[in-house]
Enzyme design. Structure first.
Site, PDB file in Angstrom:
ATOM      1  N   THR A   1      40.507  51.486  47.497  1.00 33.33           N
ATOM      2  CA  THR A   1      39.020  51.292  48.154  1.00 33.33           C
ATOM      3  C   THR A   1      39.018  51.608  49.612  1.00 33.33           C
ATOM      4  O   THR A   1      39.872  51.507  50.127  1.00 33.33           O
ATOM      5  CB  THR A   1      38.779  49.754  48.184  1.00 33.33           C
ATOM      6  OG1 THR A   1      37.590  49.290  48.864  1.00 33.33           O
ATOM      7  CG2 THR A   1      40.178  48.819  48.337  1.00 33.33           C
TER       8      THR A   1
ATOM      9  N   TYR B   1      40.037  41.125  49.368  1.00 34.67           N
ATOM     10  CA  TYR B   1      40.182  42.198  48.362  1.00 34.67           C
ATOM     11  C   TYR B   1      40.795  43.544  49.020  1.00 34.67           C
ATOM     12  O   TYR B   1      41.641  44.130  48.264  1.00 34.67           O
ATOM     13  CB  TYR B   1      38.494  42.754  48.271  1.00 34.67           C
ATOM     14  CG  TYR B   1      38.412  43.902  47.550  1.00 34.67           C
ATOM     15  CD1 TYR B   1      38.742  44.145  46.138  1.00 34.67           C
ATOM     16  CD2 TYR B   1      37.779  45.139  48.046  1.00 34.67           C
ATOM     17  CE1 TYR B   1      38.432  45.251  45.600  1.00 34.67           C
ATOM     18  CE2 TYR B   1      37.440  46.125  47.393  1.00 34.67           C
ATOM     19  CZ  TYR B   1      37.770  46.357  46.189  1.00 34.67           C
ATOM     20  OH  TYR B   1      37.787  47.439  45.375  1.00 34.67           O
TER      21      TYR B   1
END
Ligand code: UDP
Length: 331
Positions: free
Chosen positions: A102, A126
């Site tokens: 990501t 995250y």
């Protein structure tokens, strides 16, 4: 990815715990196994039973604010289970490993576009949960000869242009991603949309993201797999268009494409959001020869709207949680 692999004539096995999506979205032509990627005994058995040359690991929790509220769940799901899967991959002598990483690994980059050599300094659990998996993968590859492609996704959006698949969540409040929330608002499925923060140092004060259409992203995976199979060295690359769009620009595009007005409420910043994330795309173009097909916001919004209409017509969001599902939050 499953559809694209099947279209390309590959054999596909899907392992999914059905925690966030729909079983019926898995094409019949793929073998489906319900289970957990962190269950080493199960994964070992699958790898022993089939001839598998590549693993593509998509199974992750992906909502930034949720990761701040429940970080250990993210470290379990995105980091610890990935470790188990990697161990099985090494034990099973899997040659190629594709990992969904990501843009959140970059944190709050000082300038954009961001290229892959920028410092890695995630600002939320995250991003950290994914970065740790990148590190494990690199170390394991070095020690055990596995080849990997780490694909750092920017903001995935849109839907299959043929209307076969799109982002699906089990009930309305579960959708958190901007374009999906906005199209739901345009279809009257929710009362409106909140804009999280208008005081960022960006052109209109709202956050800027690089929205990449899902089939363009899948094409990058197929190209990465082909590249690894042909002997390419392990690779880390950004997946985005190199062009940023603000939250207000997305809202405007959804209103224009849908022809529907909906309520927009300005509220405070959402924790963990960097101001601007735009991909540097030189590497993906140079190494994989990737070129996008759907680099157009109205097209992406149109696909998202079309898919949301299909879901609405099937009343899918009204199903009881866990009835039938695949982790499509991560499509
Ligand atoms: N956002 C927003 N309202 C929403 C959902 C998202 O203003 O209902 C903003 C969010 O704060 C971020 C951007 O839209 O700046 C993209 O958020 P999303 O959750 O889609 O993806 P992320 O960048 O967190 O992966």
């Amino acid at each position: 990815m499953v559809l694209a692999l099947l279209d390309a004539g590959e054999k596909v096995i899907v392992l999914d715990d059905l925690s966030t999506g729909f079983r019926w979205l898995v094409p019949e032509a793929a073998k489906f196994i319900i289970g957990d990627v962190g269950d080493a005994a199960l994964v070992d058995a699958i790898l022993a039973e089939h001839e598998i040359d590549a693993i593509a690991h998509f199974a992750a929790k992906i909502v930034v604010p949720e990761s701040i509220g429940d970080p250990l769940r993210y470290y379990l799901n995105n980091t610890a289970k990935a470790r188990n899967l990697l161990e099985c991959a090494v034990r099973g002598k899997i040659k190629h490993f594709i990992f969904s990483s990501t843009a959140a690994v970059y944190g709050e980059p000082p300038v954009t576009p961001i290229d892959e050599t920028f410092p890695l300094a995630p600002i939320n659990p995250y991003g950290r949960s994914k970065l740790m998996t990148e590190w494990m993968l690199k170390d394991a590859a070095k020690a055990h000869g596995l080849k990997f492609a780490i694909l750092r996704y920017f903001n995935v959006a849109g839907a299959d242009p043929k209307g076969r698949l799109g982002q699906s969540s089990q009930s309305m409040p579960n959708a958190t991603h901007l374009i999906k929330v906005a199209v739901q608002a345009a279809l009257g499925l929710r009362p409106g949309l909140e804009v999280f923060g208008t005081d960022y140092p960006t052109r209109d004060g709202t956050c800027i993201r690089d929205y990449i259409q899902v089939s363009d992203l899948v094409a990058a995976h197929l190209m990465a797999l082909d590249y690894l199979r042909k002997g390419g060295e392990s690779l880390i690359c950004n997946c985005g268009y190199g062009r940023g769009v603000s939250v207000l620009e997305v809202v405007d595009a959804v209103k224009r494409v849908s022809g529907a007005d909906f309520k927009v409420r300005i509220s405070g910043r959402r924790p963990g959001d960097p101001a601007s994330l735009v991909a540097g795309t030189k590497r993906i173009k140079a190494v994989l020869g990737w070129t996008p097909e759907y680099d157009n916001l109205p097209t992406i919004v149109g696909q998202a709207l079309e898919w949301e209409r299909q879901l609405r017509n099937k009343s899918i969001t009204g199903e009881p949680a866990g009835a039938n599902s695949l982790a499509c939050d991560a499509v």
